[in-house]
Design an enzyme around this catalytic site. Structure first.
Site, PDB file in Angstrom:
ATOM      1  N   GLU A 160       0.824  -1.200   0.000  1.00  0.00           N
ATOM      2  CA  GLU A 160       0.000   0.000   0.000  1.00  0.00           C
ATOM      3  C   GLU A 160       0.864   1.259   0.000  1.00  0.00           C
ATOM      4  OE1 GLU A 160      -3.015   2.221  -0.426  1.00  0.00           O
ATOM      5  OE2 GLU A 160      -3.525   0.157   0.054  1.00  0.00           O
TER       6      GLU A 160
ATOM      7  N   ASP B 226     -17.364  11.473 -17.997  1.00  0.00           N
ATOM      8  CA  ASP B 226     -18.487  10.696 -17.469  1.00  0.00           C
ATOM      9  C   ASP B 226     -18.316   9.209 -17.814  1.00  0.00           C
ATOM     10  OD1 ASP B 226     -20.852  10.124 -16.251  1.00  0.00           O
ATOM     11  OD2 ASP B 226     -22.131  11.017 -17.798  1.00  0.00           O
ATOM     12  N   ILE B 227     -18.472   8.361 -16.812  1.00  0.00           N
ATOM     13  CA  ILE B 227     -18.375   6.902 -17.004  1.00  0.00           C
ATOM     14  C   ILE B 227     -19.801   6.356 -17.010  1.00  0.00           C
ATOM     15  CG2 ILE B 227     -17.338   4.759 -16.195  1.00  0.00           C
ATOM     16  CD1 ILE B 227     -15.328   6.996 -16.936  1.00  0.00           C
TER      17      ILE B 227
ATOM     18  N   GLY C 225     -24.131  11.000 -16.012  1.00  0.00           N
ATOM     19  CA  GLY C 225     -24.226  11.818 -14.810  1.00  0.00           C
ATOM     20  C   GLY C 225     -23.641  11.096 -13.612  1.00  0.00           C
TER      21      GLY C 225
ATOM     22  N   ASP D 269     -23.193   8.752 -10.424  1.00  0.00           N
ATOM     23  CA  ASP D 269     -23.709   7.459  -9.981  1.00  0.00           C
ATOM     24  C   ASP D 269     -22.837   6.971  -8.830  1.00  0.00           C
ATOM     25  OD1 ASP D 269     -21.454   5.720 -11.176  1.00  0.00           O
ATOM     26  OD2 ASP D 269     -22.206   6.775 -12.947  1.00  0.00           O
TER      27      ASP D 269
ATOM     28  N   SER E  51      -7.293   1.982  -3.763  1.00  0.00           N
ATOM     29  CA  SER E  51      -6.067   2.558  -3.229  1.00  0.00           C
ATOM     30  C   SER E  51      -5.190   3.089  -4.345  1.00  0.00           C
ATOM     31  CB  SER E  51      -5.267   1.496  -2.462  1.00  0.00           C
ATOM     32  OG  SER E  51      -5.762   1.354  -1.171  1.00  0.00           O
TER      33      SER E  51
ATOM     34  N   ASP F 295       1.113   4.066  -3.004  1.00  0.00           N
ATOM     35  CA  ASP F 295       0.723   5.460  -2.775  1.00  0.00           C
ATOM     36  C   ASP F 295       1.827   6.422  -3.194  1.00  0.00           C
ATOM     37  OD1 ASP F 295      -1.762   4.795  -1.781  1.00  0.00           O
ATOM     38  OD2 ASP F 295      -1.160   4.848   0.313  1.00  0.00           O
TER      39      ASP F 295
END
EC number: 3.4.14.10
Length: 590
Positions: A298, A551-552, A570, A572, A509, A302
């Site tokens: 992690e 937008d996905i 839009g 979601d 992550s 990062d």
């Protein structure tokens, strides 16, 4: 702050205890579990002389003013936009009322504790930490502590199933810890995972670091992600940071992880050659580690991707530690081992702080007592008011992992929101995969809080989704709750160097530091133009910057035995407003 002369006088009178006993023995439950939190089991009773560092959060006298200020300085339509508060100005708003101080100190005095001997006090006085034995804590909170065991993490904690406070204190105290919040450094979830089934790039050919045209992002970037992929996909390739003397990016790390310096250089040599030799600042909080001997997946993910996108912006990795394993044969103090509080109390005590933060950890919301979650969420509001943008991963369990049974004794199956992702004062980041177009990835955490109401900044964006959904899943989630995620980014097949070898890593992550890197560049642009950093993002991105996202419109996030929500045009609760386009956002915030 010392006890008032009045209270001291009372305590010195021979009849003080009888006079005060009614005041402090009229108790009511502050929080209680009806069943032991999932994954934990009672082990044994702790020794009565085992020491705890008890944290008491006093009610903040002007919290409403703080939140009003947060929204005003974060709303691009408001005259106060960008006029972030200083630490001293925030301290004035979060300081407790004198009546709260008097009540808490009198209660402590009744239990023979001198507040002047407090182990820690926040600068505003709203947090006080006292060192008490288990026996003292049990008397003060009318409870019994136990040692509880978490098999998955092999972790022991000293906690209680319920605690009480005098009725009078309920209006003066927000939360007392450690009590009923069982989450620890080891039981909370990092939102990343290795993907051994996914091919990784195992050498350092120059092609991996080559510039990719935003106009022709290769399909391979959808499954094997490098900084060059992300910089092309989100249009940051040609931006060169200028405000590096002022602008900073911070990563909050837990689970006693740290980021490895040597691995970062190997990563740069393979994936961003112009950054070779660049370093980052290590800050260890509450015993956080930095041995450089066993780097965390992690932590490396990062730092490698915030640096890979934001270079040469200075980065800081905060490694937050915790108490050692419980040892029944020693009676040294254990701190609360509650990482959000450890890190937040540390960072809020600093005079200057980074303008952008990323955090990639979380718990099921229902596993966090509501009073605790609310207190922590309000601390994030303080960070936002001071001008910091805070990104959180949305989680990797879709609408909920496992059986999704409630812990309120009814064992109902409900979608399980994540915390702190559900806090309305952070910007929560979901996940996508593929390119041309991007689609929602199935594990992208998303849904609606059962603790926090839907904030006004997102109501116009969330309403069309709920209308389109109709009655589907209506009994499984809280339609009036804060919806998340707010935005999203790639989260699959990230190439991360761990112990000198490149591995593929997935999870939200990966998407949170990606967005944080892009926001850091936006902050750099603002600062270099003599303007304030963006601060709390959500009022901006749900209004004038809404068109700065891709937008996905396909994909879903199954969980809890259900198909989950579906990404649509839009906003979601799978991908939020979509993925960032730096150049469009840059123009919108200019």
């Amino acid at each position: 702050m010392l006890l008032s002369a009045f209270v001291l006088g009372l305590l010195q009178l021979g009849g003080a205890k009888p006079l005060l006993s009614k005041r402090w023995n009229d108790l009511a439950v502050k929080h209680a579990w009806v069943e032991t939190p999932r994954g934990w089991e009672f082990h044994s009773a702790p020794p009565q002389d085992h020491l705890l560092d008890m944290r008491i959060a006093l009610k903040q006298n002007k919290l409403d003013d703080l939140i009003s200020s947060l929204y005003e300085v974060s709303d691009p339509a408001h005259e106060r936009y960008g006029q972030h508060l200083s630490k001293e100005e925030v301290d004035v708003l979060v300081a407790p009322h004198p009546d709260s101080i008097e009540a808490v100190e009198s209660w402590l005095g009744y239990h023979d504790i001198n507040p002047a001997d407090a182990h820690f006090r926040s600068t505003a006085g709203e947090w006080i930490t006292i060192r008490v034995s288990v026996a003292q804590a049990e008397r003060m909170l009318n409870t019994k502590y136990g040692i509880y065991y978490h098999a998955v993490s092999d972790n022991y904690v000293v906690r209680t199933m319920e605690y009480s406070l005098p009725v009078e204190l309920h209006s003066h105290v927000d939360v007392v810890t450690p009590t009923t919040y069982f989450g620890t450094l080891h039981s909370m979830r990092a939102t990343s995972f290795l993907q051994p089934q996914t091919n990784s790039l195992t050498d350092d050919k120059d092609s991996f670091a080559a510039v990719i045209s935003p106009l022709a992002v290769p399909a391979s970037c959808g499954t094997t992600v490098t900084p060059a992929c992300l910089r092309a996909l989100y249009n940051t390739t040609n931006y060169v940071p200028k405000a590096t003397a002022t602008n900073k990016l911070g990563i909050a790390g837990y689970l006693e992880e740290f980021a490895n310096d040597a691995d970062l250089q190997t990563f740069f040599k393979a994936f961003r050659t112009d950054a070779v030799g660049a370093t980052f600042t290590h800050v260890q909080v509450n015993g956080g580690l930095n041995t450089q001997s066993d780097p965390g997946v992690e932590a490396n993910l990062d730092i490698q991707y915030t640096e890979g996108i934001s270079f040469p912006t200075p980065n800081t990795y905060y490694s937050t530690g915790g108490s050692p394993p419980f040892d029944k044969d020693t009676f040294t103090p254990t701190n609360t081992n509650e990482p959000y509080l450890d890190w937040l109390n540390f960072i809020l005590n600093q005079t200057t702080i980074p303008q952008t933060f990323s955090t990639s950890y979380g718990d099921d919301e229902q596993s966090v007592p509501e009073d605790y979650a609310t207190t922590v969420c309000n601390l994030f509001a303080q960070l936002g008011a001071r001008g910091s943008s805070i990104m959180f991963s949305s989680g990797d369990n879709g609408v909920g992992g496992g059986d999704c049974l409630t812990n309120d004794g009814t064992s109902r199956t409900l979608f399980q929101p994540a915390f702190p992702a559900s806090c309305p004062f952070v910007t929560t980041v979901g996940g996508t995969t593929k390119v041309n177009p991007e689609v929602a990835i199935s594990f992208s955490g998303g849904g609606f809080s059962r603790y926090f109401a839907q904030p006004s900044y997102q109501s116009a964006s969330v309403a069309p989704f709920l209308t389109n959904l109709g009655t589907k899943f209506s009994t499984l989630f809280n339609a009036s709750g804060r919806g998340y995620p707010d935005v999203s980014a790639a989260s699959n097949g990230f190439q991360v160097v761990i112990g000198g070898r490149t591995s593929s890593v997935g999870g939200t992550s990966a998407s949170s530091p990606t967005v944080a890197g892009i926001v850091a560049l936006l902050n750099d642009f603002r600062i270099s133009e003599g303007k304030a950093p963006l601060g709390f993002l959500n009022p901006l991105i749900y209004s004038t910057a809404k068109t700065g996202f891709n937008d996905i419109t396909s994909g879903s996030n199954p969980g809890c035995g259900q198909t989950g929500f579906t990404a649509i045009a839009g906003w979601d609760p799978v991908t939020g407003l979509g993925t960032p386009d730096f150049l469009r956002l840059q123009a919108l915030i200019a």
